[in-house]
Write a protein that holds these residues in place. Structure first.
Motif, mmCIF file in Angstrom:
data_model
loop_
_atom_site.group_PDB
_atom_site.id
_atom_site.type_symbol
_atom_site.label_atom_id
_atom_site.label_comp_id
_atom_site.label_asym_id
_atom_site.label_seq_id
_atom_site.Cartn_x
_atom_site.Cartn_y
_atom_site.Cartn_z
ATOM 1 N N THR A 176 -20.945 -16.147 9.510
ATOM 2 C CA THR A 176 -20.064 -16.932 8.648
ATOM 3 C C THR A 176 -18.752 -16.175 8.439
ATOM 4 N N VAL A 177 -17.880 -16.755 7.614
ATOM 5 C CA VAL A 177 -16.574 -16.137 7.360
ATOM 6 C C VAL A 177 -16.661 -15.038 6.314
ATOM 7 N N LEU A 178 -17.843 -14.789 5.749
ATOM 8 C CA LEU A 178 -17.971 -13.864 4.629
ATOM 9 C C LEU A 178 -17.407 -12.484 4.948
ATOM 10 N N SER A 179 -17.964 -11.816 5.939
ATOM 11 C CA SER A 179 -17.549 -10.438 6.209
ATOM 12 C C SER A 179 -16.111 -10.375 6.696
ATOM 13 N N ARG A 180 -15.686 -11.368 7.468
ATOM 14 C CA ARG A 180 -14.303 -11.380 7.950
ATOM 15 C C ARG A 180 -13.323 -11.531 6.790
ATOM 16 N N THR A 181 -13.670 -12.400 5.840
ATOM 17 C CA THR A 181 -12.793 -12.632 4.687
ATOM 18 C C THR A 181 -12.690 -11.393 3.809
ATOM 19 N N VAL A 182 -13.826 -10.786 3.486
ATOM 20 C CA VAL A 182 -13.817 -9.611 2.616
ATOM 21 C C VAL A 182 -13.120 -8.442 3.299
ATOM 22 N N SER A 183 -13.349 -8.288 4.585
ATOM 23 C CA SER A 183 -12.700 -7.211 5.332
ATOM 24 C C SER A 183 -11.185 -7.369 5.286
ATOM 25 N N ARG A 184 -10.702 -8.584 5.493
ATOM 26 C CA ARG A 184 -9.260 -8.834 5.456
ATOM 27 C C ARG A 184 -8.692 -8.541 4.067
ATOM 28 N N ASN A 185 -9.421 -8.961 3.025
ATOM 29 C CA ASN A 185 -8.954 -8.738 1.658
ATOM 30 C C ASN A 185 -8.801 -7.257 1.344
ATOM 31 N N PHE A 186 -9.829 -6.466 1.668
ATOM 32 C CA PHE A 186 -9.794 -5.046 1.331
ATOM 33 C C PHE A 186 -8.804 -4.283 2.209
ATOM 34 N N PHE A 187 -8.618 -4.748 3.429
ATOM 35 C CA PHE A 187 -7.615 -4.093 4.289
ATOM 36 C C PHE A 187 -6.216 -4.279 3.696
ATOM 37 N N GLY A 188 -5.921 -5.505 3.245
ATOM 38 C CA GLY A 188 -4.626 -5.757 2.621
ATOM 39 C C GLY A 188 -4.428 -4.947 1.355
ATOM 40 N N LEU A 189 -5.483 -4.847 0.545
ATOM 41 C CA LEU A 189 -5.395 -4.080 -0.694
ATOM 42 C C LEU A 189 -5.225 -2.595 -0.417
ATOM 43 N N ALA A 190 -5.842 -2.107 0.642
ATOM 44 C CA ALA A 190 -5.689 -0.691 0.997
ATOM 45 C C ALA A 190 -4.225 -0.360 1.256
ATOM 46 N N ILE A 191 -3.504 -1.286 1.891
ATOM 47 C CA ILE A 191 -2.078 -1.075 2.137
ATOM 48 C C ILE A 191 -1.309 -1.024 0.815
ATOM 49 N N VAL A 192 -1.650 -1.933 -0.110
ATOM 50 C CA VAL A 192 -0.995 -1.956 -1.416
ATOM 51 C C VAL A 192 -1.193 -0.632 -2.140
ATOM 52 N N PHE A 193 -2.421 -0.133 -2.156
ATOM 53 C CA PHE A 193 -2.708 1.123 -2.860
ATOM 54 C C PHE A 193 -2.005 2.302 -2.189
ATOM 55 N N ALA A 194 -1.927 2.280 -0.859
ATOM 56 C CA ALA A 194 -1.243 3.364 -0.151
ATOM 57 C C ALA A 194 0.253 3.362 -0.472
ATOM 58 N N VAL A 195 0.844 2.185 -0.539
ATOM 59 C CA VAL A 195 2.272 2.087 -0.870
ATOM 60 C C VAL A 195 2.541 2.638 -2.263
ATOM 61 N N SER A 196 1.621 2.354 -3.212
ATOM 62 C CA SER A 196 1.821 2.823 -4.591
ATOM 63 C C SER A 196 1.858 4.344 -4.684
ATOM 64 N N ALA A 197 1.296 5.021 -3.689
ATOM 65 C CA ALA A 197 1.271 6.490 -3.719
ATOM 66 C C ALA A 197 2.668 7.089 -3.607
ATOM 67 N N PHE A 198 3.619 6.330 -3.052
ATOM 68 C CA PHE A 198 4.942 6.886 -2.776
ATOM 69 C C PHE A 198 6.053 6.268 -3.627
ATOM 70 N N LEU A 199 5.672 5.395 -4.561
ATOM 71 C CA LEU A 199 6.671 4.758 -5.414
ATOM 72 C C LEU A 199 6.948 5.625 -6.648
ATOM 73 N N PRO A 200 8.150 5.543 -7.198
ATOM 74 C CA PRO A 200 8.450 6.295 -8.433
ATOM 75 C C PRO A 200 7.789 5.614 -9.636
ATOM 76 N N LYS A 201 7.677 6.382 -10.727
ATOM 77 C CA LYS A 201 7.170 5.803 -11.973
ATOM 78 C C LYS A 201 8.204 4.816 -12.529
ATOM 79 N N PRO A 202 7.790 3.759 -13.188
ATOM 80 C CA PRO A 202 6.413 3.317 -13.411
ATOM 81 C C PRO A 202 5.922 2.346 -12.338
ATOM 82 N N TYR A 203 6.770 2.155 -11.275
ATOM 83 C CA TYR A 203 6.434 1.145 -10.274
ATOM 84 C C TYR A 203 5.142 1.477 -9.531
#
Length: 405
Positions: free
Chosen positions: A142-169
């Motif tokens: 089913t689409v379950l694992s594909r959907t969750v994998s895509r969601n967490f991959f996108g979020l991983a990018i968001v969290f990685a970007v936050s590592a290099f932003l200045p406060k409070p962004y």
């Protein structure tokens, strides 16, 4: 035995497709929980060192982030029975990311933030890969694992970007990612909870919650023992030793209340909002438990007649009130058990009321009085149901004997 049937080489499989599946936690999951002993302890230290409103919100945000990382990994292991050696190697990498997160916590508001955010991003990426692997291997059609994998991959990018932003962004972007995790579960039509195969083993998740609760509540023992050992057990007065022992009993009672009334309880249905309430109630229950654990360190800082340290007392009283409300929240969403007849909403609200009264009077009374009020609020949650149950069953037994006579 065929190689593919041996646990070391058997492919991950959804528990609904697995014959003879059980709810017991695998040792790899227990080992993953082990690192969270350190994380919770360091989070407690962080709160102790930042007893301000800003410090509390930072602590709460960090705790929620770490809890979601743990919970999302637990959900995968609940959905897919995974014991093969490749899964174990992947989990070892996820444990390393948790180690880096833990080491970053003391300095997370400054130079430690980059390390925490990057480790968190890597943790999310590994969870994404776990789901991607089941899709790639064809064990989830089913689409379950594909959907969750895509969601967490996108979020991983968001969290990685936050590592290099200045406060409070950096904190804003990271917080938006944390909130997005829940939306990606819960949103109508597109949320993962809408997938018919998103049915974790409820007994397995109940056991994982119970094990983590032991870790979280046990942090109170760490705080008490380490605080006393640093002062020197031979230096303190009998009053401090008495407070110390009272704190240990309070930690024990917290576990007693949980396990007697909601521990290892399965949700009463697979309905979407029942699962969501069960999930979120455990999050805030554990957050409250850490608050109480930190507050109990104040027991070693005061005798009987001085006021209890106000900042410690405040988080302890608010933590207890929230803990009891969360217990009631969980109780309303799990299968009925005999103990629920006696642990009623009235009992819980009595404890909440006393905890809030303690918060109000704490600056004006000796620590002995504060402990008496707070302890009554806590211990009443066992004493009242236990007393009521004793007389209830005693009367039932007497009636049965009369009928037999």
């Amino acid at each position: 035995m065929a190689l593919q049937n041996h646990p070391m080489w058997r492919l991950p499989k959804h528990h609904l497709d697995h014959e003879g599946t059980h709810d017991h936690v695998h040792w790899v999951e227990l080992f993953y929980d082990l690192i969270h002993v350190v994380i919770i302890f360091l989070l407690g230290n962080f709160l102790s060192d930042h007893l301000t409103m800003d410090g509390f919100w930072a602590f709460a945000g960090l705790f929620i982030a770490v809890w979601f990382a743990w919970a999302d990994s637990s959900v995968f292991n609940s959905l897919y029975v995974s014991t093969d050696f490749k899964h174990r190697l992947i989990m070892s990498c996820q444990i390393v990311t948790a180690m880096v997160m833990a080491a970053s916590i003391p300095h997370v508001l400054n130079k430690g933030w980059t390390f925490f955010a990057l480790a968190y991003a890597a943790n999310r990426l590994i969870t994404a890969y776990l789901y991607y692997r089941t899709n790639k291997l064809g064990v989830e059609v089913t689409v379950l694992s594909r959907t969750v994998s895509r969601n967490f991959f996108g979020l991983a990018i968001v969290f990685a970007v936050s590592a290099f932003l200045p406060k409070p962004y950096n904190f804003i972007v990271f917080g938006a990612g944390i909130i997005s995790i829940q939306f990606l579960y819960m949103l109508p039509k597109i949320g993962v909870l809408e997938c018919k195969r998103f049915l974790p083993r409820l007994g397995h998740m109940s056991e994982r919650f119970a094990l983590l609760l032991l870790i979280v509540v046990g942090e109170g023992f760490f705080k008490l023992v380490i605080t006393l050992s640093e002062k020197g057990v031979y230096k303190v007065t009998p009053e401090v030793l008495f407070n110390f022992m009272f704190g240990g009993i309070a930690v024990f009672v917290q576990c007693w209340i949980y396990f007697d009334f909601v521990g290892n309880g399965k949700p009463k249905s697979q309905a979407k909002w029942t699962l969501v309430n069960w999930w979120l109630a455990h999050l805030f229950l554990m957050l409250s438990a850490v608050m109480m654990g930190v507050a109990l360190a104040g027991e070693v800082k005061v005798g009987f007649w001085d006021p209890y340290p106000l900042k410690y007392g405040a988080i302890g009283c608010i933590g207890l009130a929230a803990y009891l409300l969360c217990l009631l929240w969980i109780q309303g969403n799990i299968e009925e058990r005999v103990a629920h007849k006696f642990a009623t909403a009235k009992v819980r609200f009595f404890g909440v009321f006393l905890a809030l009264v303690t918060l109000i009077v704490l600056p004006f009374v000796p620590a002995l009085v504060g402990n008496l009020l707070w302890g009554t609020a806590l211990i009443s949650q066992i004493a009242i149901p236990l007393t009521q149950a004793y007389f209830h069953f005693l009367n039932e037994e007497a009636k049965e004997q009369q009928i037999k006579a």
